[in-house]
Scaffold this motif. Structure first.
Motif, PDB file in Angstrom:
ATOM      1  N   GLY A 157       0.778  -1.225   0.000  1.00  0.00           N
ATOM      2  CA  GLY A 157       0.000   0.000   0.000  1.00  0.00           C
ATOM      3  C   GLY A 157       0.809   1.274   0.000  1.00  0.00           C
ATOM      4  O   GLY A 157       0.260   2.362   0.020  1.00  0.00           O
ATOM      5  N   ALA A 158       2.151   1.150  -0.032  1.00  0.00           N
ATOM      6  CA  ALA A 158       2.978   2.350   0.028  1.00  0.00           C
ATOM      7  C   ALA A 158       2.850   3.140  -1.263  1.00  0.00           C
ATOM      8  O   ALA A 158       2.799   2.568  -2.343  1.00  0.00           O
ATOM      9  N   ASN A 172      -9.397 -11.261   1.013  1.00  0.00           N
ATOM     10  CA  ASN A 172      -9.875  -9.889   0.811  1.00  0.00           C
ATOM     11  C   ASN A 172     -10.738  -9.400   1.958  1.00  0.00           C
ATOM     12  O   ASN A 172     -11.676  -8.630   1.762  1.00  0.00           O
ATOM     13  N   GLY A 173     -10.428  -9.879   3.159  1.00  0.00           N
ATOM     14  CA  GLY A 173     -11.178  -9.465   4.338  1.00  0.00           C
ATOM     15  C   GLY A 173     -10.711  -8.123   4.873  1.00  0.00           C
ATOM     16  O   GLY A 173     -10.066  -7.335   4.186  1.00  0.00           O
ATOM     17  N   TRP A 174     -11.016  -7.882   6.146  1.00  0.00           N
ATOM     18  CA  TRP A 174     -10.712  -6.581   6.738  1.00  0.00           C
ATOM     19  C   TRP A 174      -9.208  -6.336   6.833  1.00  0.00           C
ATOM     20  O   TRP A 174      -8.756  -5.192   6.699  1.00  0.00           O
ATOM     21  N   THR A 175      -8.428  -7.377   7.068  1.00  0.00           N
ATOM     22  CA  THR A 175      -6.979  -7.199   7.130  1.00  0.00           C
ATOM     23  C   THR A 175      -6.448  -6.713   5.785  1.00  0.00           C
ATOM     24  O   THR A 175      -5.613  -5.803   5.716  1.00  0.00           O
ATOM     25  N   TRP A 176      -6.941  -7.324   4.695  1.00  0.00           N
ATOM     26  CA  TRP A 176      -6.549  -6.867   3.362  1.00  0.00           C
ATOM     27  C   TRP A 176      -6.953  -5.417   3.167  1.00  0.00           C
ATOM     28  O   TRP A 176      -6.156  -4.599   2.662  1.00  0.00           O
ATOM     29  N   LEU A 177      -8.160  -5.065   3.557  1.00  0.00           N
ATOM     30  CA  LEU A 177      -8.664  -3.706   3.376  1.00  0.00           C
ATOM     31  C   LEU A 177      -7.797  -2.706   4.128  1.00  0.00           C
ATOM     32  O   LEU A 177      -7.418  -1.656   3.593  1.00  0.00           O
ATOM     33  N   ARG A 204      -7.756   4.457  -2.713  1.00  0.00           N
ATOM     34  CA  ARG A 204      -7.102   3.779  -3.824  1.00  0.00           C
ATOM     35  C   ARG A 204      -6.483   2.453  -3.368  1.00  0.00           C
ATOM     36  O   ARG A 204      -5.890   2.370  -2.296  1.00  0.00           O
ATOM     37  N   PHE A 205      -6.644   1.422  -4.229  1.00  0.00           N
ATOM     38  CA  PHE A 205      -5.910   0.173  -4.081  1.00  0.00           C
ATOM     39  C   PHE A 205      -4.771   0.219  -5.091  1.00  0.00           C
ATOM     40  O   PHE A 205      -4.993   0.394  -6.291  1.00  0.00           O
ATOM     41  N   ARG A 206      -3.547   0.083  -4.587  1.00  0.00           N
ATOM     42  CA  ARG A 206      -2.374   0.164  -5.454  1.00  0.00           C
ATOM     43  C   ARG A 206      -1.686  -1.198  -5.520  1.00  0.00           C
ATOM     44  O   ARG A 206      -0.787  -1.489  -4.722  1.00  0.00           O
ATOM     45  N   GLY A 231       1.693  -8.865  -4.150  1.00  0.00           N
ATOM     46  CA  GLY A 231       0.977  -8.409  -2.974  1.00  0.00           C
ATOM     47  C   GLY A 231      -0.350  -7.796  -3.343  1.00  0.00           C
ATOM     48  O   GLY A 231      -0.503  -7.158  -4.383  1.00  0.00           O
ATOM     49  N   GLY A 232      -1.343  -8.050  -2.506  1.00  0.00           N
ATOM     50  CA  GLY A 232      -2.655  -7.478  -2.739  1.00  0.00           C
ATOM     51  C   GLY A 232      -3.570  -8.345  -3.567  1.00  0.00           C
ATOM     52  O   GLY A 232      -4.765  -8.065  -3.666  1.00  0.00           O
ATOM     53  N   GLY A 233      -3.019  -9.390  -4.191  1.00  0.00           N
ATOM     54  CA  GLY A 233      -3.862 -10.305  -4.953  1.00  0.00           C
ATOM     55  C   GLY A 233      -4.597  -9.640  -6.091  1.00  0.00           C
ATOM     56  O   GLY A 233      -5.750  -9.974  -6.378  1.00  0.00           O
ATOM     57  N   ALA A 234      -3.930  -8.721  -6.797  1.00  0.00           N
ATOM     58  CA  ALA A 234      -4.608  -7.981  -7.857  1.00  0.00           C
ATOM     59  C   ALA A 234      -5.140  -8.894  -8.953  1.00  0.00           C
ATOM     60  O   ALA A 234      -6.139  -8.577  -9.595  1.00  0.00           O
TER      61      ALA A 234
END
Length: 604
Positions: A112-113, A270-275, A283-285, A302-305
């Motif tokens: 997320g950086a 994709n639960g709350w930890t992912w969020l 934004r999701f980066r 990372g992030g499972g895009a």
């Protein structure tokens, strides 16, 4: 003209021109505070092909400073292609011992950086391999050894490099994401959020139903080992906890267990930890890994895009006054196969909006299901079930196309290498070679890590169970050596198609990126303050924000949405021309489904 960005140890950077012949020439040497202005000026006056060690490290700080470049040559990505392509096997570069340029990529930034996480214009000085000018000269010499194939291979190098620019720009821009909507989705699907270490209410209730249905005491449904032991104690004849095996069992535990497993995947991936980790400032980066799979497909660091489930896609919503244009290529791999093989009968079938319906209309098979599973089996090596039944019919109807993949499979079984249309070459079995993404290409006889083992949408949770069972039976009945050869043959069979489809997608994005930028520059309408947050080059106009193999998402001002739809469709046609030339009467049409929506969920 190539302009090489050469970071110096003293914090100054040399901008050096290089050509295939003649000595390099330093245009200028600049301090960090003048680098952005210098690159912007030279981009406008010279329009060079910027050359640097690693786009993933060099480009983000430039983007953060408002610099956008039109094209580049990524030395790390291009070396990996040239080192392994059969077309450049005789080059000095291909025959040289591994060195610092072959090292795995550095770990990605923290989840997320933003793009400015590293010091501005660090340019990877601490870890960049030496002598980028020497490396570029070596790569240009290697490309010359490709002879008549040099144009194709050069297209691949350019496409791979622009892909790296796109990946960095999409990370900088970010995919619009409504955290409040995501939270509501999770609460609806899983139950209210609980403290860390506790299951949400709906999941806990299902876990209790699983325990009660089994009636063998405590069981942890999140532990495959514990769950399998409990299933066996309850008398279920299963050898795994897979969805397909459980569906074949008549027992009261099956329904709640399958529902629990579905919830658990959402909660974990994709639960709350992912969020909390991946969504910042709306934004999701995602962190894309260009060339992260040996076929040339992208991976995600990372992030499972590349695995966003449909259930959360309503959280992807355009900003106020903006739209999302979502486009995906229809039956991309069969169309690519038709173009590669020059199979005119299959190309004509592909002129239908739904290619599988076109195959039915050609008289090759009786219905769409047979067309779909037959083609997927031909490309992925399915010889049992529906695929095996219709393969002889497809072979008669489309001999050039089916012959191409069968020759690729035979080559793999003999331990030989195969190539994509533009020259990316498959590894040898057991080569252990490192990919640009940093992963090994596999142990002897194994399919490389990260390579899709089955058709898109026909993976571990989808597809005909009888065919999957038949494939397992085939593997278990064959000798170990024969099984390894067949497995590698299935890999090479698909390598040529999946890899060429990845090349088409790179060309599609390259053309689309350029046309979107031109549209943004030409657009004279002002946008509301705050629109286009994080957009590369400080241009608040239409821009790519998401990519998934054969699908793209563009975030665009609302008044440009219809024009963007047209541009997306035209770019797909142009990508086909770049790879295969004009389509003509017997050529392949690359069809798209493109739509303008406010929510990603509405695009399907």
């Amino acid at each position: 003209m190539y302009v090489v960005v050469v970071p110096g140890p003293d914090g100054r950077t040399a901008l050096t021109t290089v050509s295939a012949d003649g000595p390099p020439r330093i245009l200028r040497t600049v301090d960090d505070d003048a680098l952005a202005a210098s690159i912007t000026e030279l981009e406008r006056t010279l329009h060079p092909r910027w050359t640097w060690s690693d786009t993933e490290r060099v480009y983000p700080p430039l983007l953060a400073a408002g610099v956008r470049v039109d094209r580049c040559h990524d030395l790390r990505l291009c070396r990996a292609i040239l080192r392994h392509s059969l077309w450049t096997a005789s080059s000095v570069l291909a025959r040289s011992a591994p060195d610092a340029w072959d090292a795995p990529r550095r770990p990605s930034p923290a989840p997320g950086a933003p793009a400015t996480a590293e010091p501005l214009f660090d340019l990877g000085r601490a870890t960049a391999p030496p002598d980028p000018v020497v490396e570029l000269r070596a790569q240009l010499m290697a490309l010359q050894t490709a002879g008549r194939h040099g144009a194709r291979l050069g297209t691949l190098l350019a496409a791979e490099s622009v892909g790296a620019l796109v990946a960095a720009e999409m990370h900088a821009a970010g995919l619009p994401w409504r955290a409040d909507v995501h939270d509501r989705i999770l609460t609806r699907e899983l139950g209210a959020r609980m403290p860390d270490g506790y299951r949400p209410a709906r999941m806990e209730a299902l876990a209790a139903r699983v325990r009660d249905a089994l009636g063998v005491g405590p069981v942890n449904p999140d532990s495959p080992v514990d769950l399998l032991a409990a299933l066996r104690r309850a008398g279920l004849p299963v050898t795994s906890t897979s969805k397909w095996e459980l569906q074949a069992v008549d027992h009261p535990v099956v329904a709640p267990l399958l529902e629990y497993k579905s919830m658990s995947r959402l909660f974990t991936a994709n639960g709350w930890t992912w969020l909390d980790t991946w969504v910042r400032e709306g934004r999701f980066r995602p962190v894309y890994v260009v060339g992260g799979v040996v076929t040339g497909r992208w991976a995600s660091d990372g992030g499972g895009a590349l695995q966003l489930p449909h259930v959360v896609r309503d959280a992807v919503q355009a900003d106020d006054g903006w739209r999302l244009v979502v486009a995906d290529a229809a039956q991309l791999e069969p169309r690519v196969l038709a173009a590669m093989s020059g199979d005119t009968a299959m190309a004509r079938a592909g002129r239908a909006a739904d290619m599988y319906e076109g195959i039915v209309a050609s008289g090759a098979v009786v219905d769409r299901q047979h067309a779909k599973y037959g083609m997927l089996g031909a490309m992925y090596g399915g010889t049992q079930g529906v695929s095996g039944q219709v393969l002889p019919q497809l072979r008669r109807a489309f001999p050039a196309a089916i012959g191409l993949v069968e020759r690729a499979a035979a080559a793999g079984e003999r331990g030989e290498q195969v190539m994509t249309w533009l020259g990316r070459t498959s590894p040898l079995p057991g080569s252990g070679t490192v990919t640009p993404g940093g992963g090994a290409w596999g142990r002897p006889g194994t399919v490389p890590a990260g390579v899709q083992a089955g058709p898109p949408g026909e993976g571990a949770e989808e597809g005909p169970s009888d065919e999957r069972a038949a494939e397992r039976a085939e593997r278990s009945s064959a000798s170990a050596e024969t099984a390894r050869a067949r497995a590698w043959g299935r890999f090479t069979r698909n390598f040529v198609v999946q890899g060429t489809a990845a090349e088409w997608a790179l060309c599609w994005m390259a053309v689309l990126r350029q046309r979107l930028h031109a549209l943004a520059v030409a657009d004279e309408q002002p946008h509301a303050a705050g629109d286009g947050v994080g957009v590369p080059g400080a241009t608040a106009g239409p821009h790519l924000v998401f990519f998934l193999h054969d699908e793209v998402v563009v975030h665009t001002p609302e008044h440009l949405a219809d024009e963007v739809v047209r541009i997306v469709e035209e770019s797909a046609i142009e990508a086909g021309r770049i790879l295969f030339g004009p389509s003509g009467d017997d050529g392949v049409e690359f069809r798209l489904t493109a739509t303008s929506v406010t929510s990603y969920a509405d695009a399907k």
